[in-house]
Design a protein around this motif. Structure first.
Motif, short mmCIF file in Angstrom:
data_model
loop_
_atom_site.label_atom_id
_atom_site.label_comp_id
_atom_site.label_asym_id
_atom_site.label_seq_id
_atom_site.Cartn_x
_atom_site.Cartn_y
_atom_site.Cartn_z
N GLY A 127 0.85 -1.20 0.00
CA GLY A 127 0.00 0.00 0.00
C GLY A 127 0.88 1.23 0.00
O GLY A 127 1.48 1.56 1.02
N LEU A 128 0.99 1.87 -1.16
CA LEU A 128 1.85 3.06 -1.26
C LEU A 128 1.02 4.34 -1.28
O LEU A 128 1.19 5.21 -2.14
N GLY A 129 0.08 4.43 -0.32
CA GLY A 129 -0.66 5.68 -0.11
C GLY A 129 0.24 6.61 0.71
O GLY A 129 1.46 6.41 0.77
N ARG A 130 -0.36 7.61 1.36
CA ARG A 130 0.45 8.57 2.12
C ARG A 130 1.20 7.90 3.27
O ARG A 130 2.39 8.11 3.48
N PHE A 131 0.49 7.03 4.00
CA PHE A 131 1.09 6.37 5.16
C PHE A 131 2.20 5.41 4.74
O PHE A 131 3.32 5.46 5.24
N GLY A 132 1.87 4.52 3.79
CA GLY A 132 2.83 3.51 3.36
C GLY A 132 4.08 4.15 2.76
O GLY A 132 5.20 3.72 3.02
N SER A 190 -1.21 -2.08 -5.94
CA SER A 190 -1.92 -2.58 -7.12
C SER A 190 -1.98 -1.52 -8.22
O SER A 190 -2.30 -1.82 -9.37
N ASP A 191 -1.65 -0.28 -7.87
CA ASP A 191 -1.74 0.83 -8.82
C ASP A 191 -0.35 1.08 -9.44
O ASP A 191 0.58 1.53 -8.76
N LEU A 229 1.40 4.48 -8.96
CA LEU A 229 2.07 4.71 -7.67
C LEU A 229 3.38 3.94 -7.61
O LEU A 229 4.39 4.43 -7.09
N LEU A 288 1.29 -5.52 -7.66
CA LEU A 288 0.52 -6.76 -7.55
C LEU A 288 -0.68 -6.53 -6.66
O LEU A 288 -0.74 -5.55 -5.92
N THR A 317 -8.36 2.66 3.79
CA THR A 317 -9.73 2.88 3.33
C THR A 317 -10.33 1.61 2.71
O THR A 317 -11.47 1.26 2.99
N HIS A 318 -9.53 0.89 1.93
CA HIS A 318 -9.99 -0.37 1.32
C HIS A 318 -9.87 -1.48 2.36
O HIS A 318 -8.95 -2.30 2.30
N ALA A 322 -9.62 -5.17 1.34
CA ALA A 322 -8.30 -5.54 0.80
C ALA A 322 -7.29 -5.73 1.93
O ALA A 322 -6.48 -6.66 1.92
#
Ligand code: ATP
Length: 228
Positions: A20-25, A44-45, A48, A62, A87-88, A91
């Motif tokens: 998970g490479l959002g802000r936190f990751g 998965s994106d 990113l 992946l 959020t997901h 997942a």
């Protein structure tokens, strides 16, 4: 597995996986890398994955809910995997279950609320953090007690705190201050500039700008810090 992206230092084996490479990751992975560690970042994106490939040791695209895809990257060879999906939640949950059933030793997760935390712990997560709650608590401490620079909670209302010495203690010795009798606090270290003294000698006198590391009730630390 749809694609892979790796920067020049990727030949070095990653120590940690951040899913998970959002802000936190991203912030977590970046900080680990800046501190000399190697990280495999997963999302998965593809956008990113590509965007962060220059700052994370290795990045790969992946779907982490897919056990086969996790096996293909030999996920069990990593001791610590962080699930930084918030959020997901579905997942995050499916990923945690997959990681634990494959046998990953330490699975650390991020949750956005206490109910999610309880569910993640029930399905086997080894540790769950609630970054938004924890940031709120830290901000509250900054407001209540601005001279407290950091705090580590050991159990409810007891912790290790670092605070700027209150003016009322400057010029007084450790014995005169007697923080144990007055506040139930033990001074375990004094930081003076770059020098940290842990073996505190009798008669040591507090100076302006000293940083105290104390252990004891958190509310007592707040009272001490407001005692200027
Ligand atoms: P932030 O850290 O930015 O606050 P968030 O808590 O809103 O993020 P999400 O947006 O749910 O968390 O997820 C974070 C990242 O995890 C996203 O970049 C998303 O693409 C990625 N992600 C979500 N599901 C999967 C999955 N099944 N496999 C891999 N990555 C995933």
């Amino acid at each position: 597995m749809i694609g892979q992206n790796a920067n020049k230092s990727s030949r070095k084996r990653a120590e940690f996986v951040v899913i998970g490479l959002g802000r936190f990751g991203t912030s977590l992975a970046r900080t680990l890398v800046q501190n000399g560690h190697t990280v495999l970042g997963v999302d998965s994106d593809m956008n990113l994955v590509q965007r962060h490939s220059h700052e994370i040791t290795q990045t790969i695209q992946l779907d982490s809910t897919d056990e086969q895809a996790l096996k293909e990257i030999d996920i069990t060879s990593f001791d610590t995997v962080v699930v930084a999906i918030g959020t997901h939640f579905e997942a995050s949950l499916l990923t945690t279950v997959a990681l634990k059933s494959l046998g990953v030793k330490h699975v650390l997760c991020k949750a956005t609320n206490e109910r999610q935390r309880d569910i993640l712990l029930k399905v086997g997560a080894d540790k769950v953090v609630l970054p938004e709650f924890e940031a709120g608590e830290r901000l509250a401490t900054m407001i209540i007690a601005p001279s407290v620079v950091s705090q580590m909670t050991l159990c409810p209302n007891v912790g290790i705190s670092e605070l700027v010495v209150p003016d009322s203690l400057v010029g007084r010795s450790l014995e005169e201050a007697d923080l144990q009798a007055r506040y139930g606090l033990s001074v375990v270290a004094i930081q003076r500039g770059t020098n940290v003294q842990t073996n505190l000698k009798r008669g040591i006198v507090f100076r302006q700008g000293d940083m105290l590391v104390v252990i004891g009730p958190t509310d007592a630390v707040h009272r001490l810090s407001s005692h200027v």
